[in-house]
Design a protein around this motif. Sequence first.
Motif, PDB file in Angstrom:
ATOM      1  N   GLU A 281       0.832  -1.214   0.000  1.00 24.60           N
ATOM      2  CA  GLU A 281       0.000   0.000   0.000  1.00 24.60           C
ATOM      3  C   GLU A 281       0.860   1.255   0.000  1.00 24.60           C
ATOM      4  OE1 GLU A 281      -2.732  -0.334   3.264  1.00 24.60           O
ATOM      5  OE2 GLU A 281      -4.171  -1.530   2.100  1.00 24.60           O
ATOM      6  N   SER A 282       1.941   1.230   0.752  1.00 27.51           N
ATOM      7  CA  SER A 282       2.802   2.411   0.771  1.00 27.51           C
ATOM      8  C   SER A 282       3.449   2.625  -0.602  1.00 27.51           C
ATOM      9  CB  SER A 282       3.866   2.287   1.865  1.00 27.51           C
ATOM     10  OG  SER A 282       4.920   1.433   1.489  1.00 27.51           O
ATOM     11  N   LEU A 283       3.797   1.536  -1.262  1.00 24.66           N
ATOM     12  CA  LEU A 283       4.382   1.657  -2.603  1.00 24.66           C
ATOM     13  C   LEU A 283       3.340   2.136  -3.606  1.00 24.66           C
ATOM     14  CD1 LEU A 283       6.567  -1.571  -2.625  1.00 24.66           C
ATOM     15  CD2 LEU A 283       7.392   0.782  -2.650  1.00 24.66           C
ATOM     16  N   ALA A 284       2.116   1.665  -3.447  1.00 32.68           N
ATOM     17  CA  ALA A 284       1.040   2.111  -4.344  1.00 32.68           C
ATOM     18  C   ALA A 284       0.771   3.601  -4.135  1.00 32.68           C
ATOM     19  CB  ALA A 284      -0.221   1.286  -4.104  1.00 32.68           C
ATOM     20  N   ALA A 285       0.805   4.032  -2.876  1.00 33.08           N
ATOM     21  CA  ALA A 285       0.597   5.452  -2.579  1.00 33.08           C
ATOM     22  C   ALA A 285       1.717   6.294  -3.181  1.00 33.08           C
ATOM     23  CB  ALA A 285       0.522   5.665  -1.070  1.00 33.08           C
ATOM     24  N   ASP A 286       2.890   5.714  -3.292  1.00 34.82           N
ATOM     25  CA  ASP A 286       4.017   6.420  -3.902  1.00 34.82           C
ATOM     26  C   ASP A 286       4.020   6.315  -5.426  1.00 34.82           C
ATOM     27  OD1 ASP A 286       5.011   7.344  -1.526  1.00 34.82           O
ATOM     28  OD2 ASP A 286       6.464   5.733  -1.255  1.00 34.82           O
ATOM     29  N   GLY A 287       3.021   5.650  -5.983  1.00 39.72           N
ATOM     30  CA  GLY A 287       2.930   5.557  -7.437  1.00 39.72           C
ATOM     31  C   GLY A 287       3.959   4.635  -8.057  1.00 39.72           C
ATOM     32  N   LEU A 288       4.399   3.647  -7.290  1.00 39.90           N
ATOM     33  CA  LEU A 288       5.455   2.762  -7.795  1.00 39.90           C
ATOM     34  C   LEU A 288       4.929   1.399  -8.216  1.00 39.90           C
ATOM     35  CD1 LEU A 288       8.180   3.685  -5.169  1.00 39.90           C
ATOM     36  CD2 LEU A 288       8.030   4.401  -7.555  1.00 39.90           C
ATOM     37  N   VAL A 289       3.814   0.980  -7.663  1.00 38.48           N
ATOM     38  CA  VAL A 289       3.161  -0.273  -8.055  1.00 38.48           C
ATOM     39  C   VAL A 289       1.648  -0.042  -7.988  1.00 38.48           C
ATOM     40  CG1 VAL A 289       5.020  -1.730  -7.123  1.00 38.48           C
ATOM     41  CG2 VAL A 289       3.017  -1.197  -5.710  1.00 38.48           C
ATOM     42  N   ARG A 290       0.893  -1.037  -8.459  1.00 42.75           N
ATOM     43  CA  ARG A 290      -0.562  -0.955  -8.388  1.00 42.75           C
ATOM     44  C   ARG A 290      -1.061  -2.098  -7.521  1.00 42.75           C
ATOM     45  NH1 ARG A 290      -3.914  -2.919 -12.420  1.00 42.75           N
ATOM     46  NH2 ARG A 290      -2.022  -3.257 -13.647  1.00 42.75           N
ATOM     47  N   LEU A 291      -1.976  -1.816  -6.620  1.00 43.31           N
ATOM     48  CA  LEU A 291      -2.568  -2.843  -5.753  1.00 43.31           C
ATOM     49  C   LEU A 291      -3.906  -3.264  -6.330  1.00 43.31           C
ATOM     50  CD1 LEU A 291      -2.740  -4.484  -3.116  1.00 43.31           C
ATOM     51  CD2 LEU A 291      -3.669  -2.437  -2.008  1.00 43.31           C
ATOM     52  N   GLU A 292      -4.056  -4.574  -6.569  1.00 38.34           N
ATOM     53  CA  GLU A 292      -5.315  -5.111  -7.115  1.00 38.34           C
ATOM     54  C   GLU A 292      -6.053  -5.855  -6.017  1.00 38.34           C
ATOM     55  OE1 GLU A 292      -4.805  -7.659 -10.419  1.00 38.34           O
ATOM     56  OE2 GLU A 292      -3.929  -6.114 -11.722  1.00 38.34           O
ATOM     57  N   THR A 293      -7.291  -5.454  -5.790  1.00 40.36           N
ATOM     58  CA  THR A 293      -8.084  -6.120  -4.746  1.00 40.36           C
ATOM     59  C   THR A 293      -9.348  -6.743  -5.307  1.00 40.36           C
ATOM     60  OG1 THR A 293      -9.167  -4.022  -4.266  1.00 40.36           O
ATOM     61  CG2 THR A 293      -7.251  -4.609  -2.922  1.00 40.36           C
ATOM     62  N   ALA A 294      -9.471  -6.735  -6.625  1.00 41.23           N
ATOM     63  CA  ALA A 294     -10.710  -7.206  -7.254  1.00 41.23           C
ATOM     64  C   ALA A 294     -10.895  -8.716  -7.097  1.00 41.23           C
ATOM     65  CB  ALA A 294     -10.718  -6.825  -8.729  1.00 41.23           C
ATOM     66  N   THR A 295      -9.808  -9.444  -7.138  1.00 38.64           N
ATOM     67  CA  THR A 295      -9.902 -10.908  -7.109  1.00 38.64           C
ATOM     68  C   THR A 295      -9.961 -11.434  -5.673  1.00 38.64           C
ATOM     69  OG1 THR A 295      -7.510 -10.894  -7.333  1.00 38.64           O
ATOM     70  CG2 THR A 295      -8.799 -11.318  -9.320  1.00 38.64           C
ATOM     71  N   ASP A 296     -10.061 -12.742  -5.554  1.00 36.48           N
ATOM     72  CA  ASP A 296     -10.041 -13.450  -4.274  1.00 36.48           C
ATOM     73  C   ASP A 296      -8.939 -12.964  -3.355  1.00 36.48           C
ATOM     74  OD1 ASP A 296     -12.097 -15.081  -4.340  1.00 36.48           O
ATOM     75  OD2 ASP A 296     -10.978 -16.969  -4.494  1.00 36.48           O
ATOM     76  N   GLU A 297      -7.734 -13.047  -3.906  1.00 37.87           N
ATOM     77  CA  GLU A 297      -6.554 -12.685  -3.148  1.00 37.87           C
ATOM     78  C   GLU A 297      -5.979 -11.419  -3.750  1.00 37.87           C
ATOM     79  OE1 GLU A 297      -3.213 -15.255  -3.777  1.00 37.87           O
ATOM     80  OE2 GLU A 297      -2.530 -15.024  -1.710  1.00 37.87           O
ATOM     81  N   TRP A 298      -5.557 -10.488  -2.918  1.00 37.44           N
ATOM     82  CA  TRP A 298      -4.985  -9.264  -3.479  1.00 37.44           C
ATOM     83  C   TRP A 298      -3.684  -9.564  -4.205  1.00 37.44           C
ATOM     84  CZ3 TRP A 298      -0.190  -7.656  -1.970  1.00 37.44           C
ATOM     85  CH2 TRP A 298       0.283  -8.038  -0.716  1.00 37.44           C
ATOM     86  N   ALA A 299      -3.370  -8.700  -5.134  1.00 36.34           N
ATOM     87  CA  ALA A 299      -2.152  -8.881  -5.928  1.00 36.34           C
ATOM     88  C   ALA A 299      -1.517  -7.520  -6.158  1.00 36.34           C
ATOM     89  CB  ALA A 299      -2.475  -9.537  -7.263  1.00 36.34           C
ATOM     90  N   VAL A 300      -0.252  -7.545  -6.553  1.00 41.90           N
ATOM     91  CA  VAL A 300       0.448  -6.310  -6.867  1.00 41.90           C
ATOM     92  C   VAL A 300       0.935  -6.399  -8.314  1.00 41.90           C
ATOM     93  CG1 VAL A 300       2.580  -7.199  -5.857  1.00 41.90           C
ATOM     94  CG2 VAL A 300       2.309  -4.741  -6.189  1.00 41.90           C
ATOM     95  N   ALA A 301       0.842  -5.289  -9.020  1.00 42.51           N
ATOM     96  CA  ALA A 301       1.163  -5.275 -10.447  1.00 42.51           C
ATOM     97  C   ALA A 301       1.918  -3.990 -10.767  1.00 42.51           C
ATOM     98  CB  ALA A 301      -0.125  -5.360 -11.264  1.00 42.51           C
ATOM     99  N   PRO A 302       2.562  -3.970 -11.943  1.00 41.58           N
ATOM    100  CA  PRO A 302       3.242  -2.731 -12.353  1.00 41.58           C
ATOM    101  C   PRO A 302       2.262  -1.568 -12.365  1.00 41.58           C
ATOM    102  CG  PRO A 302       3.895  -4.535 -13.781  1.00 41.58           C
ATOM    103  CD  PRO A 302       2.797  -5.057 -12.898  1.00 41.58           C
ATOM    104  N   VAL A 303       2.743  -0.394 -12.026  1.00 39.61           N
ATOM    105  CA  VAL A 303       1.895   0.783 -11.945  1.00 39.61           C
ATOM    106  C   VAL A 303       1.338   1.124 -13.331  1.00 39.61           C
ATOM    107  CG1 VAL A 303       3.848   2.343 -12.270  1.00 39.61           C
ATOM    108  CG2 VAL A 303       1.771   3.153 -11.143  1.00 39.61           C
ATOM    109  N   ALA A 304       0.096   1.584 -13.344  1.00 37.40           N
ATOM    110  CA  ALA A 304      -0.512   1.982 -14.610  1.00 37.40           C
ATOM    111  C   ALA A 304       0.059   3.321 -15.081  1.00 37.40           C
ATOM    112  CB  ALA A 304      -2.028   2.084 -14.447  1.00 37.40           C
ATOM    113  N   GLU A 305      -0.251   3.708 -16.286  1.00 36.50           N
ATOM    114  CA  GLU A 305       0.192   4.951 -16.965  1.00 36.50           C
ATOM    115  C   GLU A 305       1.491   4.868 -17.670  1.00 36.50           C
ATOM    116  OE1 GLU A 305       0.016   8.804 -15.218  1.00 36.50           O
ATOM    117  OE2 GLU A 305      -1.722   8.331 -14.027  1.00 36.50           O
TER     118      GLU A 305
END
Length: 305
Positions: A281-305
């Motif tokens: 979450e801290s990395l997502a807030a810094d715009g460095l990764v994207r946090l996905e919570t749509a699925t069963d288990e949360w996942a982290v992915a490359p930042v969009a844009e």
Amino acid sequence: MPDECLPGALDSMRDALLAWYAADHRALPWRDTTDPYEILVAEVMSQQTQLERVVDAWEAFLERWPTVAALADTPRAEVVAFWSDHRLGYNRRARFLHESASIIAHDWDGSFPREPDELERLPGVGPYTANAVASFAFNNGDAVVDTNVKRILFRLCTASTDREPSYERLASRLMPPATSRQWNNAMMELGGVVCEKRPRCDEGNCPWRRWCDAYATGDFTAPDVPSQPTFDGSRRQFRGRIVRIVSEAGRVTCSELGPRVRVDFDPADQDDRSWLRDLVESLAADGLVRLETATDEWAVAPVAE
DNA sequence: ATCCCGTTCA
DNA sequence: TGAACGGGAT
């Protein structure tokens, strides 16, 4: 640090430093350009990272993104991956640089502002970087004040006062008018190769020996630089690992990510999972990764844009 | 362990 | 004013 600690022979001091720099200095590649984009990349990379480690990364970065427009058109994730690959540290600086490129491209029509105050509005650009870019690109900056400059000024005037100095005011009075490109290069060269923590006054042929309080007294105390906590096992280390894993592997779930970040990570342990989630979450807030919570288990992915 | 051409957010 | 931010080199 009162102004009166400056000697009357201000012109002699100025001439001595500029002559010393002109006679010999490190051949840092960004000293051969006045392109503000190339300068900005060098300065952002150089914040808290040793120059030797920056040289290769700077050349590779500019080969890949030769212009501010090219960088602005690149997805954020690619810039973050580059930063991680080249071990530049402080991944947020990759985001700042990418954002700055977008602002220059869109708000400034692709050309950099010349004033330090305007440059300082760019993300990740503070007083040091703004004056450095204004100086080295446009010869239009104030005296830069970094840890090197502070150390020089402190030693120069150490016998003159016991009060908290205004480095900015003193540095500014010392700089000859309209010479910021040469002057700031010279000051940082002096701090980088002579007036180091362990000073090399005679070996480095310091041009200011005859005016220097520290040289006269032998007391080479320098301003305290705040020390950092141990890196091993730190939050910062784990954040860096996560960014690298996502840059290399793309989207990963919590269960996949955890063991790659920390060997004793237990995907079944709720505490472990929330520990990891907090980092992501801290990395997502810094715009460095994207946090996905749509699925069963949360996942982290490359930042969009 | 400490250093490294700082900036941001609280 | 202080803490957080990465990581390699010595």
